[in-house]
Design a protein around this motif. Structure first.
Motif, PDB file in Angstrom:
ATOM      1  N   VAL A 480       0.835  -1.199   0.000  1.00 22.19           N
ATOM      2  CA  VAL A 480       0.000   0.000   0.000  1.00 22.19           C
ATOM      3  C   VAL A 480       0.876   1.258   0.000  1.00 22.19           C
ATOM      4  O   VAL A 480       0.534   2.271  -0.636  1.00 22.19           O
ATOM      5  CB  VAL A 480      -0.974  -0.017   1.192  1.00 22.19           C
ATOM      6  N   ALA A 481       2.018   1.209   0.688  1.00 20.23           N
ATOM      7  CA  ALA A 481       2.940   2.346   0.638  1.00 20.23           C
ATOM      8  C   ALA A 481       3.416   2.591  -0.792  1.00 20.23           C
ATOM      9  O   ALA A 481       3.516   3.742  -1.246  1.00 20.23           O
ATOM     10  CB  ALA A 481       4.131   2.097   1.563  1.00 20.23           C
ATOM     11  N   ASP A 482       3.693   1.509  -1.523  1.00 24.86           N
ATOM     12  CA  ASP A 482       4.115   1.659  -2.916  1.00 24.86           C
ATOM     13  C   ASP A 482       2.969   2.189  -3.776  1.00 24.86           C
ATOM     14  O   ASP A 482       3.175   3.040  -4.654  1.00 24.86           O
ATOM     15  CB  ASP A 482       4.616   0.322  -3.452  1.00 24.86           C
ATOM     16  N   MET A 483       1.754   1.695  -3.539  1.00 29.17           N
ATOM     17  CA  MET A 483       0.595   2.175  -4.290  1.00 29.17           C
ATOM     18  C   MET A 483       0.392   3.679  -4.122  1.00 29.17           C
ATOM     19  O   MET A 483       0.054   4.398  -5.068  1.00 29.17           O
ATOM     20  CB  MET A 483      -0.681   1.464  -3.805  1.00 29.17           C
ATOM     21  N   THR A 484       0.599   4.146  -2.880  1.00 29.73           N
ATOM     22  CA  THR A 484       0.297   5.536  -2.552  1.00 29.73           C
ATOM     23  C   THR A 484       1.527   6.440  -2.619  1.00 29.73           C
ATOM     24  O   THR A 484       1.458   7.611  -2.239  1.00 29.73           O
ATOM     25  CB  THR A 484      -0.316   5.618  -1.143  1.00 29.73           C
ATOM     26  N   LYS A 485       2.640   5.841  -3.089  1.00 25.43           N
ATOM     27  CA  LYS A 485       3.895   6.589  -3.209  1.00 25.43           C
ATOM     28  C   LYS A 485       4.314   7.223  -1.883  1.00 25.43           C
ATOM     29  O   LYS A 485       4.759   8.372  -1.812  1.00 25.43           O
ATOM     30  CB  LYS A 485       3.776   7.679  -4.283  1.00 25.43           C
ATOM     31  N   SER A 486       4.166   6.448  -0.823  1.00 24.27           N
ATOM     32  CA  SER A 486       4.551   6.906   0.502  1.00 24.27           C
ATOM     33  C   SER A 486       5.617   5.979   1.066  1.00 24.27           C
ATOM     34  O   SER A 486       5.919   4.926   0.493  1.00 24.27           O
ATOM     35  CB  SER A 486       3.337   6.956   1.433  1.00 24.27           C
ATOM     36  N   GLU A 487       6.190   6.351   2.175  1.00 24.41           N
ATOM     37  CA  GLU A 487       7.263   5.563   2.775  1.00 24.41           C
ATOM     38  C   GLU A 487       6.682   4.569   3.776  1.00 24.41           C
ATOM     39  O   GLU A 487       5.822   4.922   4.595  1.00 24.41           O
ATOM     40  CB  GLU A 487       8.268   6.472   3.476  1.00 24.41           C
ATOM     41  N   TRP A 488       7.137   3.333   3.697  1.00 28.02           N
ATOM     42  CA  TRP A 488       6.699   2.317   4.649  1.00 28.02           C
ATOM     43  C   TRP A 488       7.603   2.328   5.866  1.00 28.02           C
ATOM     44  O   TRP A 488       8.830   2.321   5.738  1.00 28.02           O
ATOM     45  CB  TRP A 488       6.716   0.928   4.004  1.00 28.02           C
ATOM     46  N   THR A 489       7.001   2.351   7.032  1.00 24.67           N
ATOM     47  CA  THR A 489       7.744   2.276   8.287  1.00 24.67           C
ATOM     48  C   THR A 489       7.370   0.981   8.989  1.00 24.67           C
ATOM     49  O   THR A 489       6.179   0.699   9.205  1.00 24.67           O
ATOM     50  CB  THR A 489       7.413   3.467   9.205  1.00 24.67           C
ATOM     51  N   ALA A 490       8.359   0.188   9.337  1.00 29.08           N
ATOM     52  CA  ALA A 490       8.095  -1.085   9.994  1.00 29.08           C
ATOM     53  C   ALA A 490       7.454  -0.857  11.355  1.00 29.08           C
ATOM     54  O   ALA A 490       7.887   0.030  12.105  1.00 29.08           O
ATOM     55  CB  ALA A 490       9.394  -1.869  10.161  1.00 29.08           C
ATOM     56  N   PRO A 491       6.420  -1.616  11.693  1.00 30.56           N
ATOM     57  CA  PRO A 491       5.852  -1.514  13.039  1.00 30.56           C
ATOM     58  C   PRO A 491       6.910  -1.832  14.096  1.00 30.56           C
ATOM     59  O   PRO A 491       7.860  -2.582  13.827  1.00 30.56           O
ATOM     60  CB  PRO A 491       4.743  -2.573  13.032  1.00 30.56           C
ATOM     61  N   GLU A 492       6.745  -1.299  15.269  1.00 28.31           N
ATOM     62  CA  GLU A 492       7.737  -1.492  16.318  1.00 28.31           C
ATOM     63  C   GLU A 492       7.903  -2.970  16.666  1.00 28.31           C
ATOM     64  O   GLU A 492       8.991  -3.419  17.023  1.00 28.31           O
ATOM     65  CB  GLU A 492       7.350  -0.699  17.575  1.00 28.31           C
ATOM     66  N   TRP A 493       6.820  -3.747  16.543  1.00 30.23           N
ATOM     67  CA  TRP A 493       6.892  -5.163  16.898  1.00 30.23           C
ATOM     68  C   TRP A 493       7.520  -6.022  15.797  1.00 30.23           C
ATOM     69  O   TRP A 493       7.718  -7.216  15.988  1.00 30.23           O
ATOM     70  CB  TRP A 493       5.496  -5.722  17.209  1.00 30.23           C
ATOM     71  N   PHE A 494       7.831  -5.444  14.645  1.00 29.31           N
ATOM     72  CA  PHE A 494       8.326  -6.248  13.524  1.00 29.31           C
ATOM     73  C   PHE A 494       9.845  -6.410  13.610  1.00 29.31           C
ATOM     74  O   PHE A 494      10.582  -5.412  13.555  1.00 29.31           O
ATOM     75  CB  PHE A 494       7.960  -5.586  12.194  1.00 29.31           C
ATOM     76  N   PRO A 495      10.360  -7.631  13.736  1.00 30.02           N
ATOM     77  CA  PRO A 495      11.815  -7.838  13.835  1.00 30.02           C
ATOM     78  C   PRO A 495      12.516  -7.410  12.552  1.00 30.02           C
ATOM     79  O   PRO A 495      12.091  -7.759  11.451  1.00 30.02           O
ATOM     80  CB  PRO A 495      11.950  -9.349  14.051  1.00 30.02           C
ATOM     81  N   ARG A 496      13.566  -6.667  12.701  1.00 36.49           N
ATOM     82  CA  ARG A 496      14.273  -6.178  11.511  1.00 36.49           C
ATOM     83  C   ARG A 496      14.903  -7.323  10.725  1.00 36.49           C
ATOM     84  O   ARG A 496      15.047  -7.233   9.500  1.00 36.49           O
ATOM     85  CB  ARG A 496      15.336  -5.154  11.919  1.00 36.49           C
TER      86      ARG A 496
END
Length: 507
Positions: A480-496
């Protein structure tokens, strides 16, 4: 016998019982490190690592799911799967914004998150999501697992912290807790607890060797030092108390946990996804295996997917096929390597009622064995059916790796599982009882990666129920970030370390 003498003799009697049960147990102990070594060698390009395997590196190609899988209680019970053949006949969707390959918990969660995010963020244009499934709806790993839904409280923390750092290790447990609580919320808010047979009676984990208990205490201490939350809910149980209260002589822990009918929970998610927004059209095609993914020849879409029923053009592809991912993704080109791993489940009747058997979920032997009693109407009198999985560690040195055929059960594992509970709980189970159901399914392992506008969420090492929903949310967020040309930020709970990226397409 005088009470004082009884108190003196009780620990010795329990120790003898423990030794007897360990001797009788049909499964080998302390296999986790060995299994992990074999698994990690599969993913290596190091010739020395491959040479260290106890058998030649498997050359089996990954196939599509077989046409006649073993009968699973979750999938094949009468009336259990009303979505089984939805979209299998009639006209095939020709064009979609997103194609999701696989209709298990990962694929359906991806559709659910995409529909919600697009409905909120993707402007006024109507979008479309098409979910494609090779067989019946949710008939892969999700429809063939053990029915557990619980987050890992701290097990394996020391190893994860050493590999990825304490902060990212904590995130890997937070992701599971997030998934578990979100799925429970969705089920309860939609009044579906009874529909999905939700039981929230916790999980008892048994330590079958002193080494296993010591390892657990090391992990607990490391997790506490790193600030992992929820450890206050962990209850340590010594073998005397375990024997008195639960009928087995192994020590262990109690932690929060749930059991449910996984297919019915995923069916609920799909229905919610389809009804999310007028801006999003969610379509399901079962019995439509995807046989190829390539660059689109048309001017408007990036990809064309081949199926026996025709082709579909789309801009984004989500590979949610788990153990079958490398059927479409060449591991050498894509750098995605998922190791298919076959797990086996049986359902056996207890010889005691629920009052004696209890309602708790269980695990033992470093998690290789796992079981829970199905809910019954008469809690005191009716003998519950128990869903038991495991036995894979008895298949060393191969451990059922690179086995994609879920149409054939392993007889040796079946024998191991039949004898497991009677030896662990004398008097509650009978090893002469015949299983009412027995099936196998994929439990793939390794990693999740992405390739350009193709995304892969897979490799849950048999722990997909508390991981897949959140991983699919991360994938949906990136799309959805790519669709909307926005930046995706990983949720805090998502392991890098869960997020790896390859910027090129692979066909």
């Amino acid at each position: 016998m005088v009470p004082a003498l009884r108190q003196q003799l009780l620990p010795h009697a329990l120790l003898l019982l423990l030794v007897a049960q360990m001797t009788l147990a049909a499964v080998p102990f302390l296999q986790f490190d060995r299994v992990q070594t074999v698994l990690e060698s599969f993913g290596s390009s190091d010739s020395d690592a491959l040479a260290s395997l106890p058998f030649p590196h498997p050359a089996k190609p990954v196939t599509l799911p077989v046409g006649s899988p073993s009968k699973s209680f979750w999938v094949d019970s009468p009336g259990a799967n009303p979505l089984a053949e939805v979209g299998s006949e009639g006209e095939l969707t020709k064009d979609a914004d997103v194609c999701v390959i696989g209709a298990g918990i990962t694929g359906v969660s991806a559709a659910y998150h995409l529909a919600r995010m697009i409905g909120r963020n993707a402007g006024e244009a109507k979008r479309s999501i098409t979910v494609l499934e090779a067989r019946d709806f949710c008939s892969g790993a999700t429809g063939r697992n053990g029915g557990h839904l619980r987050s890992n409280p701290f097990s394996d923390f020391a190893r994860r912290a050493a590999l990825y750092g304490p902060e990212d290790a904590v995130r890997s447990y937070d992701l599971e807790e997030y998934t578990t609580q979100e799925l429970l919320r969705i089920i309860r808010e939609n009044g579906a607890s009874e529909d999905v047979d939700l039981v929230s009676e916790g999980r008892v984990t048994l330590f079958m060797t002193p080494e296993e208990e010591e390892s657990a205490r090391v992990d607990f201490k490391a997790a506490k030092a790193a600030g992992l939350g929820r450890l206050g809910s962990v209850k340590w149980i010594d073998r005397e108390t375990m024997n008195e209260t639960r009928g087995t002589s192994f020590p262990g822990i109690w932690t929060p946990g749930n059991n449910l009918w996984p297919l019915k929970a995923v069916a609920l998610l799909f229905k919610l996804a389809a009804a999310t927004s007028e801006k999003v059209n969610v379509t399901l095609h079962t019995h439509t295996p995807v046989t190829s993914v390539g660059p689109s020849t048309g001017p408007t879409r990036r990809y064309i997917l081949g199926t026996p029923r025709g082709t579909i053009n789309c801009d984004y592809v989500v590979h949610a096929t788990n153990g079958y991912a490398n059927y479409l993704l060449d591991p050498a080109k894509s750098k995605v390597r998922i190791v298919p791993t076959r797990g086996q489940i049986i359902i056996v009747p207890a010889v005691a009622g629920t009052g004696a058997v209890g309602k708790t979920g269980w695990a033992a032997n470093q998690g290789f064995e796992y079981w829970f009693p199905r809910p019954v109407k008469d809690a005191d009198g009716e003998q519950p059916l128990v869903v038991l999985g495991g036995g894979r560690e008895a298949m060393a040195p191969g451990y059922e790796y690179y086995e994609t055929d879920d149409g054939v059960v392993n007889k040796k594992i079946g024998t191991v599982l039949r004898s497991f509970l009677p030896r662990m709980f004398p008097g509650l189970y009978d090893d002469t009882s015949r299983p009412t159901w027995e099936w196998v399914g994929p439990l793939p392992t390794l990693e999740n990666e992405s390739s350009s506008h193709q995304y892969v969420s897979a490799g849950y090492t048999g722990h997909g129920m508390p991981r897949a929903y959140a991983c699919a949310e991360a994938v949906a967020g990136r799309i959805v970030a790519d669709m909307t040309k926005s930046e995706w930020t990983a949720p805090e709970w998502f392991p890098r370390h869960y997020h790896t990226n390859h910027s090129r397409d692979v066909y």
